[in-house]
Design a protein around this motif. Structure first.
Motif, PDB file in Angstrom:
ATOM      1  N   GLU A 144     -15.567 -29.386  15.259  1.00  0.00           N
ATOM      2  CA  GLU A 144     -14.893 -28.984  16.504  1.00  0.00           C
ATOM      3  C   GLU A 144     -14.183 -27.651  16.326  1.00  0.00           C
ATOM      4  OE1 GLU A 144     -14.598 -32.128  15.409  1.00  0.00           O
ATOM      5  OE2 GLU A 144     -15.123 -33.491  17.067  1.00  0.00           O
ATOM      6  N   LYS A 145     -13.582 -27.494  15.147  1.00  0.00           N
ATOM      7  CA  LYS A 145     -12.844 -26.264  14.894  1.00  0.00           C
ATOM      8  C   LYS A 145     -13.806 -25.083  14.719  1.00  0.00           C
ATOM      9  CE  LYS A 145      -9.883 -24.210  11.563  1.00  0.00           C
ATOM     10  NZ  LYS A 145      -9.736 -24.296  10.114  1.00  0.00           N
ATOM     11  N   VAL A 146     -14.878 -25.335  13.990  1.00  0.00           N
ATOM     12  CA  VAL A 146     -15.843 -24.258  13.734  1.00  0.00           C
ATOM     13  C   VAL A 146     -16.451 -23.745  15.043  1.00  0.00           C
ATOM     14  CG1 VAL A 146     -18.068 -23.740  12.663  1.00  0.00           C
ATOM     15  CG2 VAL A 146     -16.326 -24.983  11.392  1.00  0.00           C
ATOM     16  N   LEU A 147     -16.654 -24.656  15.997  1.00  0.00           N
ATOM     17  CA  LEU A 147     -17.245 -24.241  17.271  1.00  0.00           C
ATOM     18  C   LEU A 147     -16.390 -23.195  17.982  1.00  0.00           C
ATOM     19  CD1 LEU A 147     -18.662 -27.494  18.879  1.00  0.00           C
ATOM     20  CD2 LEU A 147     -19.906 -25.529  18.018  1.00  0.00           C
ATOM     21  N   LYS A 148     -15.097 -23.246  17.743  1.00  0.00           N
ATOM     22  CA  LYS A 148     -14.212 -22.307  18.434  1.00  0.00           C
ATOM     23  C   LYS A 148     -14.104 -20.970  17.718  1.00  0.00           C
ATOM     24  CE  LYS A 148     -11.248 -25.788  20.580  1.00  0.00           C
ATOM     25  NZ  LYS A 148     -11.189 -26.943  19.651  1.00  0.00           N
ATOM     26  N   LEU A 149     -14.725 -20.853  16.529  1.00  0.00           N
ATOM     27  CA  LEU A 149     -14.571 -19.628  15.746  1.00  0.00           C
ATOM     28  C   LEU A 149     -15.624 -18.587  16.118  1.00  0.00           C
ATOM     29  CD1 LEU A 149     -13.923 -21.148  12.218  1.00  0.00           C
ATOM     30  CD2 LEU A 149     -12.251 -20.341  13.881  1.00  0.00           C
ATOM     31  N   TYR A 150     -15.331 -17.357  15.701  1.00  0.00           N
ATOM     32  CA  TYR A 150     -16.314 -16.276  15.826  1.00  0.00           C
ATOM     33  C   TYR A 150     -17.069 -16.162  14.500  1.00  0.00           C
ATOM     34  CZ  TYR A 150     -14.151 -14.741  20.152  1.00  0.00           C
ATOM     35  OH  TYR A 150     -13.712 -14.681  21.427  1.00  0.00           O
ATOM     36  N   PRO A 151     -18.287 -15.621  14.537  1.00  0.00           N
ATOM     37  CA  PRO A 151     -19.084 -15.546  13.303  1.00  0.00           C
ATOM     38  C   PRO A 151     -18.365 -14.899  12.122  1.00  0.00           C
ATOM     39  CG  PRO A 151     -20.448 -14.978  15.170  1.00  0.00           C
ATOM     40  CD  PRO A 151     -19.061 -15.174  15.709  1.00  0.00           C
ATOM     41  N   HIS A 152     -17.548 -13.863  12.383  1.00  0.00           N
ATOM     42  CA  HIS A 152     -16.945 -13.183  11.228  1.00  0.00           C
ATOM     43  C   HIS A 152     -15.930 -14.052  10.502  1.00  0.00           C
ATOM     44  CE1 HIS A 152     -13.735 -12.342  14.179  1.00  0.00           C
ATOM     45  NE2 HIS A 152     -12.961 -12.376  13.137  1.00  0.00           N
ATOM     46  N   GLN A 153     -15.550 -15.164  11.123  1.00  0.00           N
ATOM     47  CA  GLN A 153     -14.595 -16.051  10.466  1.00  0.00           C
ATOM     48  C   GLN A 153     -15.282 -17.048   9.542  1.00  0.00           C
ATOM     49  OE1 GLN A 153     -12.948 -16.861  14.427  1.00  0.00           O
ATOM     50  NE2 GLN A 153     -10.922 -16.500  13.557  1.00  0.00           N
ATOM     51  N   LEU A 154     -16.621 -17.001   9.506  1.00  0.00           N
ATOM     52  CA  LEU A 154     -17.365 -17.924   8.650  1.00  0.00           C
ATOM     53  C   LEU A 154     -17.962 -17.179   7.459  1.00  0.00           C
ATOM     54  CD1 LEU A 154     -19.409 -19.838  11.374  1.00  0.00           C
ATOM     55  CD2 LEU A 154     -17.176 -20.420  10.438  1.00  0.00           C
ATOM     56  N   SER A 155     -18.172 -17.900   6.366  1.00  0.00           N
ATOM     57  CA  SER A 155     -18.819 -17.287   5.204  1.00  0.00           C
ATOM     58  C   SER A 155     -20.330 -17.245   5.439  1.00  0.00           C
ATOM     59  CB  SER A 155     -18.517 -18.110   3.968  1.00  0.00           C
ATOM     60  OG  SER A 155     -19.146 -19.360   4.083  1.00  0.00           O
ATOM     61  N   GLY A 156     -21.017 -16.522   4.563  1.00  0.00           N
ATOM     62  CA  GLY A 156     -22.468 -16.399   4.701  1.00  0.00           C
ATOM     63  C   GLY A 156     -23.172 -17.754   4.694  1.00  0.00           C
ATOM     64  N   GLY A 157     -22.752 -18.628   3.782  1.00  0.00           N
ATOM     65  CA  GLY A 157     -23.368 -19.944   3.710  1.00  0.00           C
ATOM     66  C   GLY A 157     -23.135 -20.752   4.973  1.00  0.00           C
ATOM     67  N   MET A 158     -21.916 -20.654   5.497  1.00  0.00           N
ATOM     68  CA  MET A 158     -21.580 -21.371   6.741  1.00  0.00           C
ATOM     69  C   MET A 158     -22.433 -20.865   7.902  1.00  0.00           C
ATOM     70  SD  MET A 158     -18.577 -23.350   6.684  1.00  0.00           S
ATOM     71  CE  MET A 158     -17.195 -22.871   7.700  1.00  0.00           C
ATOM     72  N   ARG A 159     -22.570 -19.532   7.974  1.00  0.00           N
ATOM     73  CA  ARG A 159     -23.378 -18.964   9.061  1.00  0.00           C
ATOM     74  C   ARG A 159     -24.808 -19.435   8.967  1.00  0.00           C
ATOM     75  NH1 ARG A 159     -21.484 -12.662   9.471  1.00  0.00           N
ATOM     76  NH2 ARG A 159     -19.449 -13.044   8.562  1.00  0.00           N
ATOM     77  N   GLN A 160     -25.341 -19.470   7.718  1.00  0.00           N
ATOM     78  CA  GLN A 160     -26.717 -19.908   7.579  1.00  0.00           C
ATOM     79  C   GLN A 160     -26.838 -21.374   8.005  1.00  0.00           C
ATOM     80  OE1 GLN A 160     -29.565 -18.938   7.979  1.00  0.00           O
ATOM     81  NE2 GLN A 160     -30.105 -17.860   6.115  1.00  0.00           N
ATOM     82  N   ARG A 161     -25.817 -22.184   7.720  1.00  0.00           N
ATOM     83  CA  ARG A 161     -25.825 -23.581   8.179  1.00  0.00           C
ATOM     84  C   ARG A 161     -25.847 -23.645   9.701  1.00  0.00           C
ATOM     85  NH1 ARG A 161     -23.895 -27.226   3.930  1.00  0.00           N
ATOM     86  NH2 ARG A 161     -23.633 -25.873   2.137  1.00  0.00           N
ATOM     87  N   VAL A 162     -25.031 -22.797  10.324  1.00  0.00           N
ATOM     88  CA  VAL A 162     -25.014 -22.766  11.793  1.00  0.00           C
ATOM     89  C   VAL A 162     -26.396 -22.398  12.320  1.00  0.00           C
ATOM     90  CG1 VAL A 162     -24.131 -21.525  13.802  1.00  0.00           C
ATOM     91  CG2 VAL A 162     -22.558 -22.237  12.001  1.00  0.00           C
ATOM     92  N   LEU A 163     -27.031 -21.393  11.692  1.00  0.00           N
ATOM     93  CA  LEU A 163     -28.347 -20.959  12.150  1.00  0.00           C
ATOM     94  C   LEU A 163     -29.386 -22.052  11.949  1.00  0.00           C
ATOM     95  CD1 LEU A 163     -28.072 -17.345  10.876  1.00  0.00           C
ATOM     96  CD2 LEU A 163     -28.470 -18.002  13.239  1.00  0.00           C
ATOM     97  N   ILE A 164     -29.256 -22.803  10.860  1.00  0.00           N
ATOM     98  CA  ILE A 164     -30.178 -23.926  10.635  1.00  0.00           C
ATOM     99  C   ILE A 164     -29.959 -24.974  11.724  1.00  0.00           C
ATOM    100  CG2 ILE A 164     -30.720 -25.833   9.080  1.00  0.00           C
ATOM    101  CD1 ILE A 164     -30.043 -23.886   6.755  1.00  0.00           C
ATOM    102  N   ALA A 165     -28.696 -25.228  12.036  1.00  0.00           N
ATOM    103  CA  ALA A 165     -28.400 -26.189  13.098  1.00  0.00           C
ATOM    104  C   ALA A 165     -29.011 -25.739  14.419  1.00  0.00           C
ATOM    105  CB  ALA A 165     -26.887 -26.351  13.247  1.00  0.00           C
ATOM    106  N   ILE A 166     -28.903 -24.436  14.718  1.00  0.00           N
ATOM    107  CA  ILE A 166     -29.483 -23.930  15.966  1.00  0.00           C
ATOM    108  C   ILE A 166     -31.002 -24.083  15.943  1.00  0.00           C
ATOM    109  CG2 ILE A 166     -29.837 -21.874  17.396  1.00  0.00           C
ATOM    110  CD1 ILE A 166     -27.081 -20.909  16.540  1.00  0.00           C
ATOM    111  N   ALA A 167     -31.600 -23.786  14.779  1.00  0.00           N
ATOM    112  CA  ALA A 167     -33.061 -23.869  14.682  1.00  0.00           C
ATOM    113  C   ALA A 167     -33.554 -25.291  14.930  1.00  0.00           C
ATOM    114  CB  ALA A 167     -33.518 -23.372  13.318  1.00  0.00           C
ATOM    115  N   PHE A 168     -32.779 -26.280  14.484  1.00  0.00           N
ATOM    116  CA  PHE A 168     -33.224 -27.666  14.661  1.00  0.00           C
ATOM    117  C   PHE A 168     -32.662 -28.308  15.929  1.00  0.00           C
ATOM    118  CE2 PHE A 168     -34.172 -27.162  10.160  1.00  0.00           C
ATOM    119  CZ  PHE A 168     -35.356 -27.859  10.041  1.00  0.00           C
TER     120      PHE A 168
END
Lengths: 295, 276
Positions: A144-168
Motif C-alpha cells: 500500500e505504501k509503495v503504491l503511493k511512492l514515485y519511482p525515484h523513491q525505489l531501488s533498482g531491484g524494487m523497480r524491476q519487481r514493480v515492472l515484473i508485476a506490471i508485466a504479469f
C-alpha cells in the motif's frame, strides 16, 4: 505441445540500398508454459526479435519476409495500430533497464492501474486492490505504501519487481524479458531471476528470455536458442545444450564462459578463424538476399 | 547541499515577487500620489534620506511627479508585460517544441530551421523594427517578447521531448495504442514541466529587461510610467538627480534577480529526479 509463438524465416533489415540485414531468416518457437532462452553476443539480433514480436521495430527498419504466428493466428501482417489489445494484454515486456522504464512523474499506483483499467476494464478501486496483491506477489513489503511512492523513491531491484508485476498484471500468454537482470547487481540478479521463474510458473505463462549471459540462461530456461548474425544457429533443451552443444559456435561460446562447477578450466576465446568463417556464411546469405530483393 | 541557504534565497525571491505582485494589483491604493500629477514648484526633490521630505519618500522628477508613485505604477506595467508576454511565448514554444520533438522528420526539420533562422536575428534590433512597424505601446512590447522569445522554449522543449520519446514508458504507451496527443499530454509534458517552470521565471526576468530596453529607446508606452521609461527620463538629469535613474534600475535588478533565483529553487523542489 502447442506452440504459443512461432517465428518462421523472419527477415528484417534497415531500409537502405543495399539493406543492412539484422535478422537473416531467424526461426524460433515458444511452447506453452515454456521459458525459452535467446542468447547471443551484442548485435546478434536478440532485441530485434522481441521488437518485431511487439510490432515496435526501430525507425528505418522493416520486415522483408517471414511470418510470426501467435496462438495460431498470423500477426506479422497486422500493423501496430491494429494489434494494441494483443500487446499489453496478451504479450507483455519486462525491460532491460528498470531505472528508466517507469515514468518519473507518476506514482506507482497510476502506472500499475493504468494497465488494469485499460485491459481488464477494472474500476479504479478494484485495480488498486489488484495492484496491491500483485505487489505482494513480487515480494514487496508494505505494498500500500509503495503504491503511493514515485519511482525515484525505489531501488533498482524494487523497480524491476514493480515492472515484473506490471508485466504479469493481466495474465498474459507471453512475457518477453529482455535482459531483465543486466542493470542489476549480482545478488539482486539472483533474487529477480527466482522471482521471474516463480511468477512464470504460477501464472502458467510462456516466456521469451533474452540474455547474453549463458549462466543465467542455464539457470532459468527450458529451451535455449543460440543466435549469431541474425540467425538462430542452434535450438536445444537447456541441459542438452550445455552438456552436448552441436554447433561449433555454441561450443566455442561455452568454452569461453567460466563455469563455477569446473573452476580449474582454462577459458578459450572464440577463435578468429571461426569468426571469419561465420562472417563468410553471413556474407553469402547477404548476397543471396540482395539478389532476391533487389533484382 | 546546504538547504538553509536555498531556503533563504527562495524566501527572499518570494518576498520580492509577492511585493511586486502586490504593488501591481493595488497600485492606485498604495501609491501616495497620482503618478502623472505634476507639481512644478516641488521638482527635483531628493529622497527623504538625502534631505527630502517625508511627503515624497523617493523625491520627485523634473515635473515634480512623485517618484515612488511612478515606481509603483511601473511595477504594474512590468508584471503585465512579463506575465502575458512569457505565457504566450511559452505556449507557442511548448506546442511547437513538443510537435517537433515528438514527430521528428520533415516537421522537425521545418520548425528547427525556423528557430535557427529566427535566433540569428539580433533580438533587440528585431524588437525595435517590430515596435517601429506596429507603433509604440505596452502591447507592442508584449508582442515583441512573444515573437522573439518563443524560440527559447521551443528549443529546450524539443530536445527534452526527444529524450522523453526514447524512454521505455513512452514506448509502452505507444505499444499500448495511446494516441500521440495523449502521450504528449500524459507522459511527455509532465516530465518537462519542471524545466518549463525554470524557463518561465527566467523569461519573466528577461521580459522586464526587454521592456526596459524598448522604453529606453522610446518604443514602449509614454502614457503609463514604466521602469524603462523612468530610466530614460532619469538619464537626462543623472548629474543633478541620480536617484531618478537609480531607483528604477535598482527595482529592475532586484526583480530580475528574484525571478532567476526562484526559477532555480522551484525546479529543485518540484523535480522528482533532483529531489531524490
Amino acid at each position: 505441445m502447442k506452440n504459443i509463438l512461432e517465428i518462421r524465416d523472419l527477415i528484417v533489415g534497415i531500409d537502405s540500398i543495399p539493406p543492412t540485414w539484422i535478422l537473416r531468416e531467424a526461426n524460433l518457437s515458444i511452447g506453452e508454459g515454456q521459458i525459452v532462452g535467446l542468447v547471443g553476443e551484442s548485435g546478434a539480433g536478440k532485441t530485434m526479435v522481441s521488437r518485431v514480436i511487439l510490432g515496435f521495430t526501430p525507425e528505418g527498419s522493416r520486415v522483408f519476409g517471414g511470418e510470426i504466428h501467435f496462438c495460431g493466428s498470423k500477426i506479422s501482417d497486422l500493423n501496430r495500430d491494429s494489434r494494441p489489445f494483443l500487446l499489453g494484454k496478451e504479450v507483455t515486456y519486462i525491460p532491460q533497464n528498470p531505472m528508466t522504464a517507469l515514468n518519473p512523474v507518476q506514482r506507482i499506483n497510476d502506472q500499475m492501474t493504468d494497465v488494469l483499467i485499460r485491459y481488464l476494464q477494472l474500476k479504479p478501486r478494484d485495480a488498486t486492490k489488484r495492484a496491491v496483491s500483485l505487489l505482494s506477489e513480487v515480494q514487496i513489503h508494505d505494498p500500500e505504501k509503495v503504491l503511493k511512492l514515485y519511482p525515484h523513491q525505489l531501488s533498482g531491484g524494487m523497480r524491476q519487481r514493480v515492472l515484473i508485476a506490471i508485466a504479469f498484471a493481466c495474465n498474459p500468454s507471453l512475457v518477453i524479458a529482455d535482459e531483465p537482470t543486466t542493470a542489476l547487481d549480482v545478488t539482486v540478479q539472483k533474487e529477480i531471476l527466482g522471482l521471474i521463474k516463480r511468477m512464470q510458473s504460477s501464472h502458467g505463462t510462456s516466456m521469451l528470455f533474452i540474455s547474453h549471459d549463458l549462466g543465467v540462461v542455464s539457470k532459468i530456461c527450458d529451451v535455449v536458442n543460440v543466435m549469431y548474425g541474425g540467425q538462430v544457429l542452434e535450438t536445444q533443451e537447456a541441459d542438452a545444450l550445455f552438456s552436448a552443444p552441436s554447433h561449433v559456435y555454441t561450443k566455442a561460446l561455452l568454452s569461453a564462459t567460466p563455469r563455477y562447477d569446473r573452476p580449474g578450466d582454462l577459458l578459450e576465446p572464440v577463435s578468429d578463424r571461426l569468426v571469419t568463417e561465420m562472417g563468410k556464411t553471413i556474407l553469402s546469405w547477404d548476397k543471396r538476399a540482395e539478389a532476391c530483393f533487389y533484382k | 547541499m546546504p538547504t538553509t541557504s536555498v531556503f533563504k534565497i527562495s524566501s527572499f525571491s518570494i518576498f520580492v515577487i509577492v511585493l511586486l505582485g502586490f504593488a501591481a494589483l493595488f497600485a492606485p491604493i498604495i501609491a501616495p500620489y497620482d503618478p502623472m500629477a505634476q507639481d512644478l514648484k516641488n521638482s527635483f526633490l531628493p529622497p527623504f534620506w538625502l534631505g527630502g521630505t517625508s511627503e515624497h519618500l523617493l523625491g520627485t522628477d523634473s515635473l515634480g511627479r512623485d517618484l515612488l508613485s511612478r515606481i509603483i505604477f511601473g511595477a504594474r506595467a512590468a508584471v503585465y508585460v512579463s506575465v502575458i508576454g512569457s505565457f504566450f511565448a511559452a505556449l507557442i514554444g511548448v506546442v511547437l517544441g513538443l510537435l517537433s520533438g515528438y514527430f521528428g522528420g520533415a516537421l522537425d526539420a521545418l520548425i528547427s530551421r525556423l528557430v535557427d533562422a529566427w535566433m540569428s536575428f539580433p533580438s533587440v534590433l528585431l524588437c525595435i523594427v517590430l515596435a517601429a512597424v506596429i507603433g509604440p505601446g505596452l502591447e507592442t512590447v508584449i508582442v515583441a517578447i512573444i515573437i522573439i522569445d518563443w524560440t527559447r522554449f521551443c528549443r529546450v522543449v524539443r530536445s527534452e521531448t526527444i529524450v522523453q520519446k526514447s524512454s521505455d514508458y513512452v514506448s509502452a504507451a505507444i505499444i499500448g495504442g495511446l494516441s500521440p496527443l495523449k502521450i504528449l499530454i500524459k507522459e511527455v509534458f509532465p516530465n518537462i514541466a519542471p524545466l518549463l517552470v525554470t524557463l518561465l521565471t527566467l523569461e519573466m526576468g528577461i521580459a522586464i529587461v526587454v521592456e526596459a530596453i524598448l522604453s529606453f529607446v522610446g518604443l514602449s508606452s509614454s502614457h503609463i510610467p514604466t521602469w524603462g521609461g523612468l530610466i530614460q527620463e532619469g538619464r537626462l538629469y543623472v548629474n543633478q538627480a541620480w536617484w531618478l535613474m537609480g531607483a528604477p534600475v535598482f527595482c529592475i535588478v532586484v526583480v530580475v534577480l528574484a525571478f532567476n533565483l526562484i526559477g532555480d529553487s522551484v525546479r529543485k523542489r518540484i523535480d522528482p529526479v533532483l529531489r531524490a
